[in-house]
Each structure stands twice: as C-alpha cells, then as structure tokens.
Design a protein around this motif. Structure first.
Motif, PDB file in Angstrom:
ATOM      1  N   PHE A 408       1.115  -1.201  -0.157  1.00 28.50           N
ATOM      2  CA  PHE A 408      -0.197  -0.345  -0.145  1.00 28.50           C
ATOM      3  C   PHE A 408       1.554   0.983  -0.134  1.00 28.50           C
ATOM      4  O   PHE A 408       1.344   1.765   1.055  1.00 28.50           O
ATOM      5  CB  PHE A 408      -0.577   0.265   1.083  1.00 28.50           C
ATOM      6  CG  PHE A 408      -2.149  -0.417   1.107  1.00 28.50           C
ATOM      7  CD1 PHE A 408      -2.799  -1.007   0.453  1.00 28.50           C
ATOM      8  CD2 PHE A 408      -0.947  -2.286   1.747  1.00 28.50           C
ATOM      9  CE1 PHE A 408      -4.261  -2.141   0.097  1.00 28.50           C
ATOM     10  CE2 PHE A 408      -2.880  -3.849   2.584  1.00 28.50           C
ATOM     11  CZ  PHE A 408      -3.526  -3.059   0.982  1.00 28.50           C
ATOM     12  N   THR A 409       1.219   2.082  -0.793  1.00 27.03           N
ATOM     13  CA  THR A 409       2.008   3.347  -0.933  1.00 27.03           C
ATOM     14  C   THR A 409       1.035   3.932  -2.157  1.00 27.03           C
ATOM     15  O   THR A 409       0.181   4.279  -2.226  1.00 27.03           O
ATOM     16  CB  THR A 409       3.298   2.839  -2.372  1.00 27.03           C
ATOM     17  OG1 THR A 409       3.081   2.010  -3.669  1.00 27.03           O
ATOM     18  CG2 THR A 409       3.833   1.237  -1.508  1.00 27.03           C
ATOM     19  N   SER A 410       2.081   4.693  -1.402  1.00 31.82           N
ATOM     20  CA  SER A 410       1.585   6.341  -2.356  1.00 31.82           C
ATOM     21  C   SER A 410       1.496   6.686  -4.053  1.00 31.82           C
ATOM     22  O   SER A 410       2.726   6.110  -3.982  1.00 31.82           O
ATOM     23  CB  SER A 410       1.661   7.555  -1.641  1.00 31.82           C
ATOM     24  OG  SER A 410       2.756   7.567  -1.737  1.00 31.82           O
ATOM     25  N   GLY A 411       0.876   7.573  -4.591  1.00 30.73           N
ATOM     26  CA  GLY A 411       1.192   7.647  -5.737  1.00 30.73           C
ATOM     27  C   GLY A 411       2.008   9.048  -6.166  1.00 30.73           C
ATOM     28  O   GLY A 411       1.609  10.079  -5.385  1.00 30.73           O
ATOM     29  N   ILE A 412       3.071   8.730  -7.141  1.00 25.24           N
ATOM     30  CA  ILE A 412       3.119   9.926  -7.603  1.00 25.24           C
ATOM     31  C   ILE A 412       2.662  10.035  -8.609  1.00 25.24           C
ATOM     32  O   ILE A 412       2.503   9.309 -10.135  1.00 25.24           O
ATOM     33  CB  ILE A 412       4.957   9.630  -7.624  1.00 25.24           C
ATOM     34  CG1 ILE A 412       5.728   9.428  -6.502  1.00 25.24           C
ATOM     35  CG2 ILE A 412       5.889  10.897  -7.879  1.00 25.24           C
ATOM     36  CD1 ILE A 412       5.110  10.426  -5.451  1.00 25.24           C
ATOM     37  N   PRO A 413       2.411  11.731  -9.600  1.00 26.82           N
ATOM     38  CA  PRO A 413       2.253  11.847 -10.848  1.00 26.82           C
ATOM     39  C   PRO A 413       2.544  11.750 -11.440  1.00 26.82           C
ATOM     40  O   PRO A 413       3.673  12.007 -11.974  1.00 26.82           O
ATOM     41  CB  PRO A 413       1.189  13.446 -10.707  1.00 26.82           C
ATOM     42  CG  PRO A 413       2.019  13.734  -9.391  1.00 26.82           C
ATOM     43  CD  PRO A 413       2.335  12.885  -8.108  1.00 26.82           C
ATOM     44  N   GLY A 419      -0.615   6.651 -11.690  1.00 30.22           N
ATOM     45  CA  GLY A 419       0.268   7.412 -11.333  1.00 30.22           C
ATOM     46  C   GLY A 419       1.948   5.877 -10.509  1.00 30.22           C
ATOM     47  O   GLY A 419       1.441   4.759 -11.497  1.00 30.22           O
ATOM     48  N   ALA A 420       2.587   6.928 -10.528  1.00 31.60           N
ATOM     49  CA  ALA A 420       4.003   5.661  -9.899  1.00 31.60           C
ATOM     50  C   ALA A 420       3.801   4.922  -8.905  1.00 31.60           C
ATOM     51  O   ALA A 420       4.065   6.980  -7.896  1.00 31.60           O
ATOM     52  CB  ALA A 420       5.113   6.133 -10.215  1.00 31.60           C
ATOM     53  N   SER A 421       4.369   4.459  -8.165  1.00 30.51           N
ATOM     54  CA  SER A 421       4.778   4.487  -6.223  1.00 30.51           C
ATOM     55  C   SER A 421       5.418   4.807  -5.839  1.00 30.51           C
ATOM     56  O   SER A 421       6.351   4.688  -6.624  1.00 30.51           O
ATOM     57  CB  SER A 421       4.104   3.069  -5.974  1.00 30.51           C
ATOM     58  OG  SER A 421       5.611   1.722  -6.545  1.00 30.51           O
ATOM     59  N   SER A 422       5.153   4.692  -4.730  1.00 29.75           N
ATOM     60  CA  SER A 422       6.516   5.842  -4.180  1.00 29.75           C
ATOM     61  C   SER A 422       7.810   4.626  -4.524  1.00 29.75           C
ATOM     62  O   SER A 422       8.781   5.059  -4.274  1.00 29.75           O
ATOM     63  CB  SER A 422       6.404   5.675  -2.774  1.00 29.75           C
ATOM     64  OG  SER A 422       5.323   5.591  -2.295  1.00 29.75           O
ATOM     65  N   GLN A 454      11.430  11.136 -17.287  1.00 26.12           N
ATOM     66  CA  GLN A 454      11.446   9.997 -17.858  1.00 26.12           C
ATOM     67  C   GLN A 454       9.802   9.719 -17.682  1.00 26.12           C
ATOM     68  O   GLN A 454       8.923   8.923 -17.384  1.00 26.12           O
ATOM     69  CB  GLN A 454      11.300   8.579 -16.656  1.00 26.12           C
ATOM     70  CG  GLN A 454      13.000   8.278 -16.669  1.00 26.12           C
ATOM     71  CD  GLN A 454      14.316   7.416 -15.507  1.00 26.12           C
ATOM     72  OE1 GLN A 454      13.463   6.608 -15.561  1.00 26.12           O
ATOM     73  NE2 GLN A 454      14.986   7.912 -15.625  1.00 26.12           N
ATOM     74  N   GLY A 455       8.842  11.038 -17.547  1.00 28.84           N
ATOM     75  CA  GLY A 455       7.313  11.100 -17.302  1.00 28.84           C
ATOM     76  C   GLY A 455       7.134  11.242 -15.548  1.00 28.84           C
ATOM     77  O   GLY A 455       5.833  10.949 -15.281  1.00 28.84           O
ATOM     78  N   ILE A 456       8.112  11.056 -14.685  1.00 21.93           N
ATOM     79  CA  ILE A 456       7.057  11.693 -13.433  1.00 21.93           C
ATOM     80  C   ILE A 456       7.594  12.822 -12.568  1.00 21.93           C
ATOM     81  O   ILE A 456       8.513  13.038 -12.662  1.00 21.93           O
ATOM     82  CB  ILE A 456       8.384  10.260 -12.606  1.00 21.93           C
ATOM     83  CG1 ILE A 456       8.315   9.126 -12.961  1.00 21.93           C
ATOM     84  CG2 ILE A 456       7.999  10.693 -11.228  1.00 21.93           C
ATOM     85  CD1 ILE A 456       9.042   7.687 -12.364  1.00 21.93           C
TER      86      ILE A 456
END
Length: 482
Positions: A408-413, A419-422, A454-456
């Motif tokens: 369970f990880t937060s997302g990075i736009p 989203g990408a996980s932390s 890289q899109g993050i």
C-alpha cells in the motif's frame, strides 16, 4: 416553571461493541504466531476446546487392544507371559563373550533437553576478560565497578571520580584500571567519548600496522576535524591542514571504517528476531496461488464429552448447565472468528495479487499505487477491516518476504495519467545514484529533472525525502576526488 422528576421510555439505535465482536476484531489483527499463543491461553480457560488433527489417527496400540479383545482370557494371559523384553535382549551380549556391567535402573536418566541454553551477554564477556587479566584482587573490584558502568554501546557512562569514590581509591588508580579495560575486546570499549573510542581503535591499528602518514593524518582528523569529516568538508580540512585533498579523502575513508559503537556487535541481551509469514504467494503455471499458513495447523473443535454431558445433564443442575453452555458459546464464537480471519486474509491477499501482478512479474519498479480503500471496495468490506487484516502481517512472495503494508503505497503523478508508487520511485532514484560518476554526483534537483524526463512529476524536496528514507547521503558527501 415546574421542577421535578419524571420517568420516560425512549427507543434509540446505538452501536454497542459486544465482547464477542471485540474478540473477533482482536483475532483479525493478530499475526499467526501471536494467534497461536492466544489460542493456547483460551484453551487453558475453556475446557470445551481441543485440537483436532486433520487425520484422526488411531491410538498406537489400538490394533493390539482389538486383537486382545478377540482372544479368550487364557490365551491373552499366555500371550502376555511369552512377550519378549527386547531391551534386556539387546543389552545382553554374553553370546559374544562380553558381559556389560549392570546399571542401576533406579537412577534417573539425564536428557540433553533438560539443559537450558545460555548465551553470554556483553558484560559477561568483559568480566571473563577481567578475570583472566593480570590484575590483582583489589584492582579487579575496581574493574568490576567500571564494567558495571559500561552501556550496551560500549561507552563508560560513569565519571571516573564516581568509580574512585565507590571503590575507595584515588582517581589515578581508577584511570590505570580503565586503561587496562580499554584494551579488552571489542576494541574501543570503555571509552567516554566518541573521540576517545575512535582514538583507541586507531592506536590498535598503529600497533598492528607500520606507522604511516595516513594514520597520523587520521589521528589529526579525529582530534581536530571530526565534525568536518561527518559533513564531508574535505576541501575545508585540506586547506586547514595544508595537505592534499586526496590524502584527506584517504584518511577520512580510514576513519569511517572505525566502529563508533563497539558494543553493538553483541546485539544486547535480545536474540535475533525472526519473521514468520502469515501467508505465501507461489507461482503455479501462469497464475499466483495464495496459501494462508494457518491451514496446515491443527483445527479447534468442541470436546464431544462435554456435548454428551450437556445433552444428558439433569435439568436441576442449572449452575453446571449454564457454565457449560456459556463455555460452548464462547468456543463456537472463537472457532468462527478464526475461520473468518482466515477467509478475510485470503481475500485481502488475493486482491493484492490482482492489483500488484506487475510487481510479482517484473519487480519493485512496477509496484502500483494502492490504498486500503481500493482493496476494501474490491472485496466488499470496510476500510478498517483491511487495515486490521494487514497490520503486522508478512507474506512470502517469489520476490521475497514483505510486510502487507509494503504493497500500500502513495502515488506520484506522471505524464501518462497513471500514478507511480513511491517504492518504485525510490528504486529509480537508487539506480540513478548507483550509475552516477563519483567525481560528479547528481544533486537532488538534477535527479528530479531526470525523473521528469522519464514522465514522473516529482519535486526536489520529494527526491531529498526519498533519498533520506533509502539512507543515501547527499551529493556533497558522495563526491569522490579520485
């Protein structure tokens, strides 16, 4: 205005947590090892509970008992009289010319299981070295006081004046004994400050290695520039000491090999902590199969003797009937709660496998953002139920053993919408730093720009936060001059 008392009847809805519900919540959030202990305690309090193995095996002598029942009394007695005592038979070696000495059978046999293993502590190790040292009896008493004032990190937390006052000797005498203890293993034990601890270890290196400018420079760094060494100010140190930056870097590398806490290698009195996964995820063919580990454990059941007693008990024995009924209801609720825990845990992990399939197939970089609410919505339970089911529990996967909270990880736009996980971003930051040029390490701002390419979409502060969580030093501390 009339003041008085009156009685009224009002019907309201109110949520009440019953003892049974509280027990079910407790069982749900317990890991399997703690659940076993909880079940053992419940079995001691509830006589109706018992373990029921999967395969109900017959007793070891059930076949012999059945055979004896079929024999007549005379035949059974004759068979018993002609039974061979195999222990006496094998102890008798007179046929090969050796007669073993007769041992008394009244003496109790000593089993190795009766002995308790003991692991010596850090202070026991120091006392052992004190007893084999060449100190006299009076100085050994002083040494015992000094060792008693050493903490688990190996530092002396008592003032030498206090030791001298307790032993009734001079401070100079106590200093001499402390000097002997500081030569004990591990090197650096008995120091009062970090500087003294490092200098003791450096003196040991001087005794084993030939003196060199590197050791002398390292001694100067410890005495005069220890804070600058911690902050990576090699250029500042080189200018202050008027030496080359490469020489300072070499001496700093030597200082960093010394142990600032020599006592921690003993780990204190607590042994190593082991993780017992509550479930496992295995790849079978092209699918992942979830197995909850309590499936292989013996199941709880109700003792049939008490069931029979409850059906045959006299109705006049109201106290005994009420007691057995209350224990029966408690046992049934416990069994139901354990089974409900197993089903909930199975559903939660299967849902995690569904969401994190890319992680299981390809690694941490492909971990998806996931929240408790997503899993709760998928399996049709409340978010708090998922939180309790994942609390303190581990799962064994083909990628290793992880805590359930890891998934369970937060997302990075990202620019792609998803989203990408932390955790995946942390993995990418570590890979970027591992591939950098040590002479020109990347700053947090540069890493942020590389991730944007890289899109993050990530800020410099977030990069610094993730870098610190991964215990990676800043660019100024990672820089090398050669």
């Amino acid at each position: 205005m009339k003041i008085g008392y009156e009685m009224s009847l009002k019907q309201v809805q109110k949520l009440v947590i019953t003892p049974e519900l509280r027990q079910a919540i407790t069982i749900l959030q317990l890991p399997w090892m703690e659940l076993e202990q909880y079940i053992s305690e419940e079995m001691l309090e509830n006589p109706l509970l018992e373990f029921k193995e999967k395969d109900e095996e017959r007793g070891p002598d059930s076949a012999d008992i059945q055979e004896q029942d079929e024999l007549s009394p005379n035949e059974a007695e004759e068979k018993t009289n002609h039974d061979i005592d195999w222990q006496l038979y094998f102890e008798d070696a007179s046929d090969i010319g050796y007669v073993a000495p007769r041992e008394s059978r009244d003496e109790p046999e000593v089993s190795f299981e009766s002995f308790i293993s003991y692991v010596g502590t850090f202070h026991d190790y120091l006392m052992f070295q004190l007893h084999i040292s060449s100190l006299g009896e009076d100085r050994m008493k002083i040494g015992a006081l000094i060792i008693g004032g050493i903490d688990d990190d190996g530092y002396l937390r008592m003032k030498i004046s206090e030791v001298a006052a307790m032993a009734g000797v001079s401070c100079a005498e106590a200093e001499k004994v402390l000097g002997v203890i500081q030569q004990f293993d591990p090197v650096g034990v008995g120091a009062r400050t970090l500087e003294e601890c490092l200098l003791i270890q450096l003196e040991t290196l001087k005794a084993t290695d030939s003196p060199s400018g590197r050791l002398e420079l390292a001694e100067k760094l410890i005495k005069e520039h220890l804070d600058d060494v911690a902050q990576g100010g090699m250029v500042k140190i080189a200018e202050a000491l008027e030496v080359g930056v490469l020489e300072v870097q070499d001496a700093c590398d030597l200082v960093r090999t010394l142990d600032p806490k020599p006592g921690r290698q003993f780990g204190g009195e607590r042994g190593p902590a082991y993780i017992e996964p509550d479930a496992s995820i295995e790849r079978v063919g092209g699918e992942y199969v979830v197995t909850v580990h309590d499936v292989s454990a013996p199941r709880l059941s109700i003792n049939p003797l008490y069931r029979k007693m409850l059906s045959q008990v006299d109705c006049q024995q109201d106290g005994a009937v009420d007691y057995v009924k209350s224990k029966l209801n408690s046992a049934l609720w416990l069994i139901r709660s354990i089974e409900q825990r197993r089903q909930t845990l199975q559903k939660v992990i299967e849902c995690i496998v569904k969401f994190q399939r890319d992680f299981l197939d390809r690694g941490v970089k492909h971990l998806r953002p996931l929240t408790l609410e997503d899993v709760a919505r998928e399996i049709g339970v409340h978010e708090s139920t998922v939180s309790r089911a994942t609390q303190g529990k581990y799962v064994a996967t083909p990628r290793g053993t992880f805590e359930l909270k890891f998934f369970f990880t937060s997302g990075i736009p990202t620019v792609y919408g998803k989203g990408a996980s932390s955790e995946s971003v942390k993995k990418m930051i570590r890979e970027i730093i591992e591939g950098e040029d040590p002479k020109k390490p990347f700053s947090d701002r540069v890493i942020s720009e590389m991730l944007r390419e890289q899109g993050i979409i990530i800020s410099r502060r977030t990069v610094a936060k993730y870098r610190e969580e991964e215990r990676i030093a800043a660019s100024t501390l990672r820089k090398r001059f050669c």
